[in-house]
Write an enzyme that holds these catalytic residues in place. Structure first.
Site, PDB file in Angstrom:
ATOM      1  N   ASP A   1     -27.774 -14.320  43.220  1.00  0.00           N
ATOM      2  CA  ASP A   1     -28.477 -14.981  44.005  1.00  0.00           C
ATOM      3  C   ASP A   1     -30.040 -14.539  43.568  1.00  0.00           C
ATOM      4  O   ASP A   1     -30.240 -13.498  42.663  1.00  0.00           O
ATOM      5  CB  ASP A   1     -28.273 -14.850  45.632  1.00  0.00           C
ATOM      6  CG  ASP A   1     -27.873 -13.362  45.868  1.00  0.00           C
ATOM      7  OD1 ASP A   1     -28.387 -12.293  45.236  1.00  0.00           O
ATOM      8  OD2 ASP A   1     -26.863 -13.279  46.469  1.00  0.00           O
TER       9      ASP A   1
ATOM     10  N   HIS B   1     -21.227 -12.622  55.416  1.00  0.00           N
ATOM     11  CA  HIS B   1     -21.736 -13.500  54.225  1.00  0.00           C
ATOM     12  C   HIS B   1     -21.715 -12.785  52.684  1.00  0.00           C
ATOM     13  O   HIS B   1     -21.402 -11.505  52.718  1.00  0.00           O
ATOM     14  CB  HIS B   1     -23.262 -13.747  54.226  1.00  0.00           C
ATOM     15  CG  HIS B   1     -24.173 -12.679  53.884  1.00  0.00           C
ATOM     16  ND1 HIS B   1     -24.739 -11.897  55.104  1.00  0.00           N
ATOM     17  CD2 HIS B   1     -24.434 -11.905  52.805  1.00  0.00           C
ATOM     18  CE1 HIS B   1     -25.711 -11.066  54.502  1.00  0.00           C
ATOM     19  NE2 HIS B   1     -25.550 -11.125  53.326  1.00  0.00           N
TER      20      HIS B   1
ATOM     21  N   GLU C   1     -24.435 -17.785  54.161  1.00  0.00           N
ATOM     22  CA  GLU C   1     -24.212 -17.370  55.612  1.00  0.00           C
ATOM     23  C   GLU C   1     -23.219 -18.124  56.357  1.00  0.00           C
ATOM     24  O   GLU C   1     -22.586 -18.925  55.917  1.00  0.00           O
ATOM     25  CB  GLU C   1     -25.680 -17.739  56.036  1.00  0.00           C
ATOM     26  CG  GLU C   1     -26.781 -17.159  55.247  1.00  0.00           C
ATOM     27  CD  GLU C   1     -27.126 -15.661  55.533  1.00  0.00           C
ATOM     28  OE1 GLU C   1     -26.173 -14.874  55.915  1.00  0.00           O
ATOM     29  OE2 GLU C   1     -28.327 -15.124  55.553  1.00  0.00           O
TER      30      GLU C   1
END
Length: 260
Positions: free
Chosen positions: A66, A137, A142
């Site tokens: 990410d 998460h 999430e």
């Protein structure tokens, strides 16, 4: 799902062993890299093996999970910079071999699709390092995220921003509100998932992930459906497990030839 409960140093050695086997046996290995506190001892152990034992990453590629959106390229908490600092520049990855989603792209949807294509083009991820958030998460998927999701833009919850504020001088307002993240569907395509969790604040999320029902409320629970998952826990993170004694017994009595 294999659950291993040990001290942090042993956990790091076990994860590094799995990565070393991959590097020494595959011609073009692909490793998934995670940020956060949990993988740091793994990266330290890999760096030690690179320096002292000649473990080489020169033939490998790596993909990050990410990246924040709207963070300056030179910000020390930009995840690409974190990965460079913690592992990429400490070993001998070839130039251009470490990839991350482009959180600075003008078209974030196109950047997300391009990242998916790069992973496929590399042959998929052989071993993905993961952590878990206190709300369950994985990456930045999430609670409420689709369990079949792909790389995309996500809004971070206030809890995640508060958890990450420690990296931003304790100021939650400095933590970005958006990110690009691999989806749970993307993560589930990796051949081997190695999730590391330490500390009592992760105990409930770990319990739900391993022993709870599969639910988007706890995105990590979808890992129960993966054919090759290793969960590495310290005693504090394992403290809520109902079957903790069984997991210890199973690991202690596994065949000597069987790796993670």
């Amino acid at each position: 799902m294999e659950v291993v409960i040990a001290d942090e140093y042993t956990l790091a050695e076990l994860a590094a062993d799995a990565i070393e086997r991959l590097l020494r046996t595959e011609a073009a290995p692909v490793i998934g890299l995670a940020t956060g506190s949990s993988p740091l001892r793994i990266y330290d152990e890999l760096t030690t093996r690179h320096k002292n034992e000649g473990l080489s990453f020169a033939h490998a590629q790596a993909f990050m999970l990410d990246e924040y959106v709207g963070i300056a390229d030179d910000h020390p908490q930009r995840y690409r910079n974190v990965i460079d600092t913690e592992i990429a520049t400490r070993v001998d990855f070839a130039e251009g071999a470490v990839h991350g989603p482009d959180g600075s792209a003008d078209d974030l949807a196109a950047a997300s699709a391009d990242y998916e294509r790069k992973i496929v083009g590399a042959g998929g991820i052989d071993l993905q390092i993961l952590g878990i958030g206190t709300d369950g998460h994985v990456a930045f998927n999430e609670p409420g995220s689709s369990l079949a999701s792909r790389t995309r833009v996500k809004s971070l919850t206030q809890q995640t921003r508060m958890d990450n504020a420690r990296f931003f001088d304790g100021d939650v307002e400095q933590v970005p509100k958006l990110c690009l993240t691999q989806g749970m569907g993307t993560i589930m395509e990796a051949k081997h998932l190695v999730l590391v969790a330490t500390g009592g604040n992760k105990a409930e999320a770990v319990h739900q992930m391993i022993e709870g029902p599969i639910s988007a409320m706890w995105p990590a629970t979808v890992l129960q459906m993966h054919q090759h998952v290793t969960v590495l826990l310290d005693e504090a993170a394992a403290s809520r497990l109902q079957l903790g004694d069984y997991y210890r017994h199973a690991y202690e009595n596994k065949p000597e030839w069987q790796n993670l």
